[in-house]
Scaffold this motif. Structure first.
Motif, PDB file in Angstrom:
ATOM      1  N   ASN A   1       0.823  -1.218   0.000  1.00 16.68           N
ATOM      2  CA  ASN A   1       0.000   0.000   0.000  1.00 16.68           C
ATOM      3  C   ASN A   1       0.852   1.262   0.000  1.00 16.68           C
ATOM      4  OD1 ASN A   1      -2.490  -1.245  -0.090  1.00 16.68           O
ATOM      5  ND2 ASN A   1      -2.699  -1.362   2.141  1.00 16.68           N
ATOM      6  N   LEU A   2       2.003   1.190   0.714  1.00 20.25           N
ATOM      7  CA  LEU A   2       2.903   2.337   0.730  1.00 20.25           C
ATOM      8  C   LEU A   2       3.449   2.618  -0.662  1.00 20.25           C
ATOM      9  CD1 LEU A   2       4.411   4.492   2.335  1.00 20.25           C
ATOM     10  CD2 LEU A   2       6.219   2.806   2.775  1.00 20.25           C
ATOM     11  N   LEU A   3       3.863   1.540  -1.356  1.00 17.58           N
ATOM     12  CA  LEU A   3       4.367   1.699  -2.720  1.00 17.58           C
ATOM     13  C   LEU A   3       3.268   2.208  -3.648  1.00 17.58           C
ATOM     14  CD1 LEU A   3       6.562  -1.520  -3.073  1.00 17.58           C
ATOM     15  CD2 LEU A   3       7.355   0.838  -2.832  1.00 17.58           C
ATOM     16  N   LYS A   4       2.044   1.694  -3.443  1.00 13.57           N
ATOM     17  CA  LYS A   4       0.918   2.136  -4.259  1.00 13.57           C
ATOM     18  C   LYS A   4       0.610   3.602  -4.016  1.00 13.57           C
ATOM     19  CE  LYS A   4      -3.958   1.123  -5.204  1.00 13.57           C
ATOM     20  NZ  LYS A   4      -5.116   0.253  -4.842  1.00 13.57           N
ATOM     21  N   ALA A   5       0.661   3.984  -2.741  1.00 11.41           N
ATOM     22  CA  ALA A   5       0.348   5.372  -2.387  1.00 11.41           C
ATOM     23  C   ALA A   5       1.378   6.342  -2.956  1.00 11.41           C
ATOM     24  CB  ALA A   5       0.281   5.518  -0.871  1.00 11.41           C
ATOM     25  N   LEU A   6       2.626   5.878  -3.059  1.00 13.05           N
ATOM     26  CA  LEU A   6       3.699   6.760  -3.521  1.00 13.05           C
ATOM     27  C   LEU A   6       3.920   6.701  -5.025  1.00 13.05           C
ATOM     28  CD1 LEU A   6       6.319   6.213  -0.669  1.00 13.05           C
ATOM     29  CD2 LEU A   6       4.770   8.141  -0.981  1.00 13.05           C
ATOM     30  N   THR A   7       3.289   5.726  -5.712  1.00  9.49           N
ATOM     31  CA  THR A   7       3.493   5.590  -7.160  1.00  9.49           C
ATOM     32  C   THR A   7       2.195   5.732  -7.948  1.00  9.49           C
ATOM     33  OG1 THR A   7       3.301   3.170  -6.993  1.00  9.49           O
ATOM     34  CG2 THR A   7       5.523   4.115  -6.882  1.00  9.49           C
ATOM     35  N   GLY A   8       1.071   5.909  -7.247  1.00 12.22           N
ATOM     36  CA  GLY A   8      -0.203   6.094  -7.940  1.00 12.22           C
ATOM     37  C   GLY A   8      -0.285   7.454  -8.607  1.00 12.22           C
ATOM     38  N   ARG A   9      -1.336   7.639  -9.417  1.00  8.78           N
ATOM     39  CA  ARG A   9      -1.496   8.875 -10.187  1.00  8.78           C
ATOM     40  C   ARG A   9      -1.560  10.100  -9.280  1.00  8.78           C
ATOM     41  NH1 ARG A   9      -6.487  11.214 -12.266  1.00  8.78           N
ATOM     42  NH2 ARG A   9      -6.036  12.726 -13.908  1.00  8.78           N
ATOM     43  N   THR A  10      -2.351   9.986  -8.209  1.00  5.33           N
ATOM     44  CA  THR A  10      -2.497  11.117  -7.295  1.00  5.33           C
ATOM     45  C   THR A  10      -1.171  11.484  -6.651  1.00  5.33           C
ATOM     46  OG1 THR A  10      -4.768  10.447  -6.809  1.00  5.33           O
ATOM     47  CG2 THR A  10      -3.731  11.971  -5.271  1.00  5.33           C
ATOM     48  N   ALA A  11      -0.440  10.453  -6.174  1.00 10.97           N
ATOM     49  CA  ALA A  11       0.851  10.700  -5.527  1.00 10.97           C
ATOM     50  C   ALA A  11       1.841  11.328  -6.496  1.00 10.97           C
ATOM     51  CB  ALA A  11       1.410   9.397  -4.968  1.00 10.97           C
ATOM     52  N   LEU A  12       1.883  10.813  -7.720  1.00  7.99           N
ATOM     53  CA  LEU A  12       2.841  11.330  -8.699  1.00  7.99           C
ATOM     54  C   LEU A  12       2.551  12.786  -9.049  1.00  7.99           C
ATOM     55  CD1 LEU A  12       3.229   8.256 -11.100  1.00  7.99           C
ATOM     56  CD2 LEU A  12       4.814   9.057  -9.334  1.00  7.99           C
ATOM     57  N   ILE A  13       1.266  13.139  -9.137  1.00  7.22           N
ATOM     58  CA  ILE A  13       0.910  14.541  -9.391  1.00  7.22           C
ATOM     59  C   ILE A  13       1.354  15.411  -8.221  1.00  7.22           C
ATOM     60  CG2 ILE A  13      -1.014  16.167  -9.660  1.00  7.22           C
ATOM     61  CD1 ILE A  13      -2.497  13.972 -11.184  1.00  7.22           C
ATOM     62  N   GLY A  14       1.102  14.919  -6.989  1.00  4.57           N
ATOM     63  CA  GLY A  14       1.509  15.677  -5.807  1.00  4.57           C
ATOM     64  C   GLY A  14       3.005  15.831  -5.690  1.00  4.57           C
ATOM     65  N   ILE A  15       3.737  14.746  -5.932  1.00  6.28           N
ATOM     66  CA  ILE A  15       5.201  14.792  -5.856  1.00  6.28           C
ATOM     67  C   ILE A  15       5.757  15.691  -6.955  1.00  6.28           C
ATOM     68  CG2 ILE A  15       7.304  13.410  -6.093  1.00  6.28           C
ATOM     69  CD1 ILE A  15       5.698  11.100  -4.772  1.00  6.28           C
ATOM     70  N   ALA A  16       5.142  15.601  -8.151  1.00  2.00           N
ATOM     71  CA  ALA A  16       5.569  16.488  -9.242  1.00  2.00           C
ATOM     72  C   ALA A  16       5.322  17.950  -8.875  1.00  2.00           C
ATOM     73  CB  ALA A  16       4.812  16.134 -10.527  1.00  2.00           C
ATOM     74  N   SER A  17       4.178  18.205  -8.227  1.00  2.00           N
ATOM     75  CA  SER A  17       3.891  19.571  -7.772  1.00  2.00           C
ATOM     76  C   SER A  17       4.970  20.039  -6.803  1.00  2.00           C
ATOM     77  CB  SER A  17       2.519  19.610  -7.099  1.00  2.00           C
ATOM     78  OG  SER A  17       2.275  20.868  -6.506  1.00  2.00           O
TER      79      SER A  17
END
Length: 300
Positions: A150-166
């Motif tokens: 779940n941690l990997l999913k949370a950090l690699t999902g679409r929402t996470a990637l948009i947030g990290i990119a932001s």
């Protein structure tokens, strides 16, 4: 207490206020329109701020130069797209979690600061930043069982990637703004920050107006019609930016952005009281970790 600390806390509060107002506007104006109001309604205040410093305060204004122009444009464009990513994120997750994902910025700002400016941070500061980012990660998985998958999913999902990119693009803009402000060579950091803010917000307003005129002119009409609420976003945005720019002229970007994670405390308060979004124990624990990281940074 050093001035940059109080200025950064004020910047974080104003940024949270601006984001909360933008979340409300996103449904009526769309991502681009809600992002534009931050700059379009803010730049006149930034210009008046500089005029007041010069004619009322008696401060001499530094002259922009090619290096300043380069970093101002880079920072201005980066902030536009980072803001759009963050506003779009609010439509995918709740206000608190959407903001939390973008708060990986301090680590990314430290990396960009090292690569672009050669800035180094202490081992203690690195530890404090890591603790804060751990809090962000905890918040990102707070709505699911805490497992490695779940941690990997949370950090690699679409929402996470948009947030990290932001967060990454915000980090680039922060380093660019510090570079632009320092390139002015002004003896007063407040004046350097004010001139940088006025030039950048004016550029951003012109850039986004042209973009909306070409893509969808109705967005401009919608922005004008929403002037009451949009002007509040612009006011909060420009005051917050003035504080950020001043703090980053006084102190390294990584430290300022790490302390700026206190915004998440304000975010959870707004999420609960303004948007009536539920907050669970793990999100509270993540928030406490972020506060711990901030305290470690200040004590260091």
């Amino acid at each position: 207490m050093e001035p940059w600390i109080l200025i950064t806390i004020a910047a974080a509060f104003l940024q949270n206020l601006r984001s909360a107002l933008q979340k409300h506007l996103q449904t009526s104006l769309g991502t681009r329109g809600a992002s534009f109001v931050r700059f379009g309604y803010g730049f006149p205040i930034a210009v008046l701020y500089v005029i007041g410093l010069h004619f009322i305060g008696g401060y001499e204004l530094p002259m922009p130069n090619p290096v300043f122009a380069f970093w101002a444009v880079i920072g201005g464009l980066a902030q536009i797209f980072a803001t759009m990513l963050l506003v779009h994120l609010f439509s995918l997750r709740n206000f608190a979690v959407g903001t939390a994902y973008s708060k990986t910025e301090p680590v990314q700002a430290a990396i960009f600061g090292f690569l672009l400016l050669g800035e180094r941070i202490t081992t203690g500061a690195v530890g404090a930043i890591v603790v804060g980012v751990a809090g962000v990660m905890m918040i990102s998985v707070a709505r699911m069982p805490l497992t490695l998958a779940n941690l990997l999913k949370a950090l690699t999902g679409r929402t996470a990637l948009i947030g990290i990119a932001s967060g990454a693009v915000f980090g680039i803009s922060a380093v660019a703004y510090r570079s632009a402000s320092l390139s002015l060579g002004a003896s007063n950091p407040v004046v350097a920050a004010a001139v940088t803010l006025a030039c950048v917000t004016t550029f951003q307003t012109v850039f986004m107006l042209v973009w909306m005129f070409v893509q969808d002119r109705r967005e401009i009409v919608d922005v004008i019609r929403s002037w009451r609420s949009s002007s509040l976003v612009g006011l909060a945005g420009v005051l917050g930016s003035a504080c950020w720019f001043t703090a980053m002229t006084l102190q390294q970007v990584a430290y300022v952005r790490a302390l700026g994670q206190i915004e998440l405390v304000f975010t959870f308060i707004a999420s609960f009281f303004l948007f009536h979004e539920r907050v669970n124990r793990m999100e509270v624990a993540g928030c406490l970790l972020i506060v711990t990281g901030i305290l470690l940074l200040l004590l260091g």
